[in-house]
Design a protein around this motif. Structure first.
Motif: not given
Length: 572
Positions: A408-429
């Protein structure tokens, strides 16, 4: 009033120096907060910088407390001059230059002494701080939210020093100067610069860091900082002069960091994104006030036009209707080119809150939730929170979901991808710290076992993690302490690689992905992060898998090592 009597207890001594020129009512509250300390062993020195009304000084003198000294300058010394006098008169082991409108919580002195005794090498201490407005109400305005993005995440008290500390301070200037307790010998050694008004506290911090100083950062609140528009930094920000000074100082720092070989700190100083974004937020008010010189200064700083090139006056005045939002988007270009990918399997309890937190912490970023065959309302909650959702008809696991995210990132022209868990364990800040490292790396891991936080793994799972870290550190040719972390940022080359070759097998999204990236020539680094408790949903590793973790991990590693290396090419 004469000098105070001898201190009553042994141990670390603390001087509270209070330069005064401001609201007498707030000044009274500040002094009273000192007198209310649970630890009575302190000295307060009030230095009146020729405030026109003599009543505040008379009130302090009438307190008749041998621990309190009142002095009045013969002439007005100004901000930097009075700060310098505070430093010169300090005699205790540690000194705090308290704002005359701030509040010390009752535990401040006791907490500072406790931290210094716990960390005897500390050169300055940043305690936990609460922010209030002019009326004393708790607030968290944009400036303080930005500080929170850049401030290292700690649990309890932690020591920081060297390039890591310099880079962090130059990136976000996240300290609260009136709350800092300074080792007095360091304060005397370096002092405040006469040529700075707004950046003088940052300059002192950097001077001490460069000289080998250590900061102790605490998360336990013991100080209340008053945020209002009456400060020097606020009014100098409104007319743009603050940013002329900051621009000059950051250019100086970039040269200084380069000379030290601190490449990351030099790069941060050169870009000074947070300072420039602050200038962007001031432009609308300056345009409304028709302050041409101030607007030119603000625009020049926001666009990183150096004073030597622009001389401020050469920056054209924005026409009526000029959009500061456009400038803000330019400043947030890294986030605009970044896609947050959140694999989700039956995460309806938490996914909406996590998506909202992502958008709050990372304005301008794009968020893709990959629903990995969930049987609940994951898709509905994610879309309601504002995320784009891609739905997989069957459960493919984290690896399969992430490969879709990379495509999806390649198709929509994004340079970077960050994986974040959807369970809240990773702090987006923490995402900003990961993205910043992508300047030098292709893949950045948010590491749980790198000296920050108290996350623990036990038994065979932890044994496997340690052995895997040793093996993969050698493969990647860099120290890695958390090779199974799912919190990762991928740059353009890694995105192109993973869009075609991201492993979908169990543990492949962590262990095998690192091996693939490393053998393809990607540079891998890690950033310390704090792992939080799950906000909801079910862990992807059930008890049966956890019991078999040790064997499966090494099988995955073996398969990864025997597979042929893949070519690394730029993103198309």
């Amino acid at each position: 009033m004469t000098a105070p009597s001898a201190r009553q207890s042994q141990g670390v001594s603390v001087d509270l120096m209070m330069p005064f020129y401001g609201d007498p009512a707030l000044f009274t509250l500040a002094v009273d907060s000192v007198r209310a300390q649970s630890d009575p062993d302190w000295r307060l020195v009030v230095i009146d910088d020729q405030y026109p009304d003599a009543a505040p000084g008379q009130w302090v003198s009438a307190l008749d407390d041998p621990r309190i000294v009142y002095l009045r300058n013969e002439v007005n010394l100004g901000v930097s001059g009075n700060f310098k006098k505070c430093a010169d008169l300090a005699t205790a082991d540690f000194t705090t230059i308290v704002g005359c409108d701030d509040i010390l919580l009752p535990n401040y002195v006791a907490r500072i002494r406790q931290l210094v005794e716990e960390f005897p090498e500390a050169d300055f201490v940043q305690p936990g701080v609460q922010v209030m407005d002019a009326t004393g109400q708790d607030v968290l305005p944009l400036a303080d939210r930005v500080k929170g993005w850049y401030r290292p995440r700690v649990s309890g008290a932690t020591q920081i020093s060297g390039e890591e500390l310099a880079s962090s301070l130059l990136a976000g200037a996240w300290t609260y100067f009136p709350s800092i307790a300074w080792r007095t010998s360091r304060l005397h050694q370096h002092g405040f610069r006469d040529d700075l008004d707004v950046a003088l506290d940052l300059a002192l911090l950097i001077d001490i860091v460069v000289a080998g100083g250590t900061l102790v950062l605490d998360d336990q609140p013991s100080f209340r900082y008053r945020r209002h528009s009456g400060s020097v930094s606020s009014w100098k920000a409104d007319d743009g002069s603050r940013f002329v000074e900051e621009q000059r100082y950051f250019a100086e720092c970039a040269e200084r960091m380069t000379a030290l070989g601190w490449k990351r700190a030099a790069r941060v100083a050169s870009r000074h994104y947070s300072s420039r974004l602050n200038a962007v937020t001031r432009i609308p008010a300056s345009i409304t006030a028709r302050d041409r010189q101030g607007t030119r200064a603000l625009v020049g700083h926001a666009l990183a036009i150096t004073p030597r090139d622009s001389l401020i006056g050469s920056v054209p005045f924005p026409p009526a209707g000029a959009s500061p939002v456009r400038l803000a988007q330019d400043m947030s270009s890294v986030l605009a080119r970044t896609l947050i990918v959140m694999p989700a399997f039956n995460e309806e309890e938490s996914v909406g809150d996590v998506v909202r937190e992502v958008f709050s912490a990372l304005p301008g970023v794009h968020c893709l939730v990959v629903n990995d065959g969930s049987a609940d309302q994951t898709t509905a909650f994610a879309r309601r929170a504002g995320a784009v959702v891609a739905e997989l008809p069957v459960n493919l696991g984290v690896g399969g979901a992430m490969r879709l995210g990379f495509k999806y990132a390649i198709a929509h022209g994004f340079d970077n991808v960050v994986q974040i868990d959807s369970d809240g364990q990773h702090d987006p800040s923490n995402v900003l710290a990961l993205l910043e490292r992508l300047d030098d790396a292709d893949l950045v891991i948010g590491a749980r076992f790198a000296g920050v936080g108290d996350y623990e793994a036990r038994g065979p799972r932890r044994w496997a993690m340690r052995v895997l870290s040793v093996i993969l550190s050698r493969t990647a040719r860099t120290p890695l302490t958390d090779t199974t972390s799912g919190f990762k940022a991928s740059g353009p080359r890694a995105v192109a690689l993973f869009a075609s070759h991201y492993p979908a097998e169990y543990l492949g999204d962590t262990i095998e992905a690192l091996v693939i990236a490393s053998r393809a020539g990607c540079r891998i680094e890690q950033v310390p992060v704090v792992m939080r408790v799950r906000a909801g949903g079910q862990p992807s590793h059930n008890p049966l898998r956890a019991a078999a973790y040790l064997g499966r991990a090494f099988v995955a590693l073996c398969f990864a090592l025997i597979r042929p290396s893949l070519p690394l090419r730029p993103k198309a």
